[in-house]
Design an enzyme around this catalytic site. Structure first.
Site, PDB file in Angstrom:
ATOM      1  N   LYS A  46       0.929  -1.058  -0.067  1.00 22.61           N
ATOM      2  CA  LYS A  46       0.255   0.063   0.618  1.00 22.61           C
ATOM      3  C   LYS A  46       0.991   0.955   0.138  1.00 22.61           C
ATOM      4  O   LYS A  46       0.484   2.710  -0.546  1.00 22.61           O
ATOM      5  CB  LYS A  46      -0.814  -0.122   1.067  1.00 22.61           C
ATOM      6  CG  LYS A  46      -1.769  -1.227   1.187  1.00 22.61           C
ATOM      7  CD  LYS A  46      -3.613  -0.989   1.084  1.00 22.61           C
ATOM      8  CE  LYS A  46      -4.696  -1.825   0.898  1.00 22.61           C
ATOM      9  NZ  LYS A  46      -5.764  -1.921   1.236  1.00 22.61           N
ATOM     10  N   LYS A  79      -3.952 -10.913  -7.520  1.00 24.66           N
ATOM     11  CA  LYS A  79      -5.297 -11.682  -6.433  1.00 24.66           C
ATOM     12  C   LYS A  79      -6.576 -10.493  -7.256  1.00 24.66           C
ATOM     13  O   LYS A  79      -5.964  -9.054  -7.899  1.00 24.66           O
ATOM     14  CB  LYS A  79      -5.532 -11.679  -5.237  1.00 24.66           C
ATOM     15  CG  LYS A  79      -5.645  -9.471  -4.754  1.00 24.66           C
ATOM     16  CD  LYS A  79      -6.107 -10.249  -3.041  1.00 24.66           C
ATOM     17  CE  LYS A  79      -5.808  -8.451  -1.885  1.00 24.66           C
ATOM     18  NZ  LYS A  79      -6.338  -8.277  -1.130  1.00 24.66           N
ATOM     19  N   LYS A 134     -10.497  -4.784  -5.352  1.00 25.85           N
ATOM     20  CA  LYS A 134     -11.232  -3.924  -5.197  1.00 25.85           C
ATOM     21  C   LYS A 134     -10.256  -2.505  -5.614  1.00 25.85           C
ATOM     22  O   LYS A 134     -11.159  -1.829  -6.731  1.00 25.85           O
ATOM     23  CB  LYS A 134     -12.374  -4.000  -4.063  1.00 25.85           C
ATOM     24  CG  LYS A 134     -11.937  -3.617  -2.984  1.00 25.85           C
ATOM     25  CD  LYS A 134     -13.106  -3.515  -1.663  1.00 25.85           C
ATOM     26  CE  LYS A 134     -13.264  -3.768  -1.072  1.00 25.85           C
ATOM     27  NZ  LYS A 134     -12.264  -3.907   0.462  1.00 25.85           N
TER      28      LYS A 134
HETATM   29  P1  ATP Z   1      -7.945  -3.661  -1.484  1.00 25.21           P
HETATM   30  O1  ATP Z   1      -7.882  -4.534  -2.935  1.00 25.21           O
HETATM   31  O2  ATP Z   1      -8.467  -2.223  -1.661  1.00 25.21           O
HETATM   32  O3  ATP Z   1      -7.604  -3.667  -0.485  1.00 25.21           O
HETATM   33  P2  ATP Z   1     -10.140  -6.190  -1.110  1.00 25.21           P
HETATM   34  O4  ATP Z   1     -10.150  -6.416  -1.931  1.00 25.21           O
HETATM   35  O5  ATP Z   1      -8.379  -7.385  -0.608  1.00 25.21           O
HETATM   36  O6  ATP Z   1      -9.060  -4.519  -1.085  1.00 25.21           O
HETATM   37  P3  ATP Z   1     -10.498  -6.048   1.523  1.00 25.21           P
HETATM   38  O7  ATP Z   1     -11.161  -5.006   2.096  1.00 25.21           O
HETATM   39  O8  ATP Z   1      -8.675  -5.159   2.526  1.00 25.21           O
HETATM   40  O9  ATP Z   1     -10.570  -5.537   0.653  1.00 25.21           O
HETATM   41  O10 ATP Z   1     -11.020  -7.644   2.217  1.00 25.21           O
HETATM   42  C1  ATP Z   1     -11.865  -8.315   2.896  1.00 25.21           C
HETATM   43  C2  ATP Z   1     -11.638  -9.633   2.943  1.00 25.21           C
HETATM   44  O11 ATP Z   1     -11.886 -10.039   1.872  1.00 25.21           O
HETATM   45  C3  ATP Z   1     -10.886  -9.833   3.824  1.00 25.21           C
HETATM   46  O12 ATP Z   1     -11.085 -11.070   4.748  1.00 25.21           O
HETATM   47  C4  ATP Z   1      -9.461 -10.514   1.994  1.00 25.21           C
HETATM   48  O13 ATP Z   1      -8.970 -11.368   2.753  1.00 25.21           O
HETATM   49  C5  ATP Z   1     -10.978 -11.469   1.464  1.00 25.21           C
HETATM   50  N1  ATP Z   1     -10.419 -10.985  -0.629  1.00 25.21           N
HETATM   51  C6  ATP Z   1     -10.236  -9.909  -0.464  1.00 25.21           C
HETATM   52  N2  ATP Z   1      -9.548 -10.099  -2.141  1.00 25.21           N
HETATM   53  C7  ATP Z   1      -9.504 -11.550  -1.855  1.00 25.21           C
HETATM   54  C8  ATP Z   1      -9.141 -12.031  -3.183  1.00 25.21           C
HETATM   55  N3  ATP Z   1      -8.875 -12.148  -4.372  1.00 25.21           N
HETATM   56  N4  ATP Z   1      -9.448 -13.640  -2.452  1.00 25.21           N
HETATM   57  C9  ATP Z   1     -10.112 -14.402  -1.712  1.00 25.21           C
HETATM   58  N5  ATP Z   1     -10.183 -13.351  -0.663  1.00 25.21           N
HETATM   59  C10 ATP Z   1     -10.292 -12.091  -1.035  1.00 25.21           C
END
Ligand code: ATP
Ligand code: LTN
Length: 335
Positions: free
Chosen positions: A115, A197, A200
């Site tokens: 980040k 991964k 969002k």
């Molecule tokens: P950003 O991409 O903005 O960092 P994020 O998509 O990782 O955000 P978070 O709010 O940080 O979203 O995560 C919410 C939950 O979703 C966490 O438990 C995280 O482990 C899970 N998660 C996020 N992305 C994935 C993915 N691609 N596959 C499986 N689990 C995920």
């Protein structure tokens, strides 16, 4: 324990639109665990401001996320669904835990490094101590289990270390939590770059399926998913694009990756991709309908926000008061 049940805590940030990765990696597991545990599901808006946010937008997204938790099937009468910023204990415990966390530990956190690289113009102290606030979230409710995607494992380990360190000094104050990682869907990858991964905050919207995407968009994204030139459907690290599509299909249909591979035996990518699209569309349809209905019910959502913040606050304060006393803060004078 609350009423004889073990305690579960998890949260999501109100930043960006939720993706299929968030749903399969986190939310879906929340649903299966919610009967067995006493659950706290937080919209972690205090974590969100480690990245600069537009205030009106953050407020809107936080409410949308809270509504989505309910639309996904979490009953707000049984599960404590609330905003982190409505329970001041999170910030108070985070401060105390900051004093039990080493700079060296935080320096090793890969999410901070990622980040910080992404937001080089705003590497604030909150971004650095983010995992301590996360530890406070979990320890405040004496959580036994924390369902998250694999990307959060390092933060969970740190939480356990902080809890054990504190307990070694002051006695058994905190429950040391376990991570819960689902079997399928623990890491959904980008449809455009299956080595990254699904996220969002990805700039390329074609890499992610958003929970609110309409059926045509979902199908288009699945059909355009990056694969390879091998031409056969195998569950192998050598074919990350296909492996990801198998994972998505399996997670959506409840099948194992092996069963999915057998189902598509002898078939081509041209059959797998639309089948994945259909599976995702059917998974998301009821969620989208329920979300649309709930969004209009302002009074109901407001009542959930109010009642659950009170409930969360009650349990948070129990732990916080105990911790404050252990570290030596003076008792409050009651009249
Ligand atoms: P950003 O991409 O903005 O960092 P994020 O998509 O990782 O955000 P978070 O709010 O940080 O979203 O995560 C919410 C939950 O979703 C966490 O438990 C995280 O482990 C899970 N998660 C996020 N992305 C994935 C993915 N691609 N596959 C499986 N689990 C995920
Ligand atoms: N850091 C997590 C969100 C999060 C969380 C938590 C998850 C904040 N506090 C407590 C589980 C438990 C993330 O970025 N996904």
């Amino acid at each position: 324990m609350i009423d004889g049940k073990k305690i579960l805590f998890s949260g999501m940030q109100a930043t960006g639109n939720l993706t299929l990765g968030n749903y399969l990696g986190a939310l879906k597991n929340w649903l299966t665990l919610s009967d067995e545990y006493e659950c706290f599901y937080s919209v972690v808006d205090m974590h969100s401001i480690t990245i600069r946010q537009d205030p009106a937008e953050l407020r809107k997204r936080a409410r949308n996320l809270l509504t989505l938790y309910i639309a996904a099937g979490l009953d707000p009468k049984k599960n404590c669904i609330y905003y982190q910023s409505h329970v001041s204990g999170h910030a108070e415990l985070a401060w105390i835990l900051n004093c039990f966390t080493y700079m060296g530990e935080l320096n090793r956190m890969t999410q901070f490094k990622d980040k910080a690289a992404k937001h080089a113009d705003n590497i604030n102290a909150g971004l650095f101590t983010y995992p301590v606030l996360m530890a406070a979230d979990i320890l405040l409710y004496q959580a036994d289990v924390v369902p998250v995607g694999v990307d959060q494992m390092q933060h969970l380990e740190l939480t356990r270390n902080i809890a054990e360190r504190f307990n070694n000094i002051y006695g058994e104050v905190f429950t040391v939590p376990e991570a819960y990682i689902g079997k399928v869907g623990a890491k959904i990858m980008s449809l455009q770059d299956p080595t990254k991964k699904m996220s969002k905050s990805d700039e390329n919207p074609n890499g992610s399926i958003y929970l609110m995407d309409d059926p045509d968009t979902i199908m288009r994204k699945c059909k355009r998913a990056v694969t390879d030139s091998e031409g056969c459907i195998r569950y192998s690290e050598k074919q990350p694009g296909i492996k990801n599509l198998i994972d998505i299909y399996s997670a959506c249909t409840g099948k194992t990756p092996d069963e999915t591979v057998r189902e598509f035996d002898g078939k081509g990518y041209g059959e797998l991709k639309p089948a994945v699209g259909e599976a995702v569309i059917s998974l998301l349809k009821p969620l989208q309908e329920e979300y649309a209905r709930l969004s209009k019910d302002k009074a109901f959502i407001d009542s959930v926000i109010k009642e659950n913040a009170e409930k969360a606050n009650y349990y948070a304060m129990k732990t916080l008061r105990k911790v404050q006393r252990k570290v030596g803060f003076p008792d409050r004078i009651r009249s």
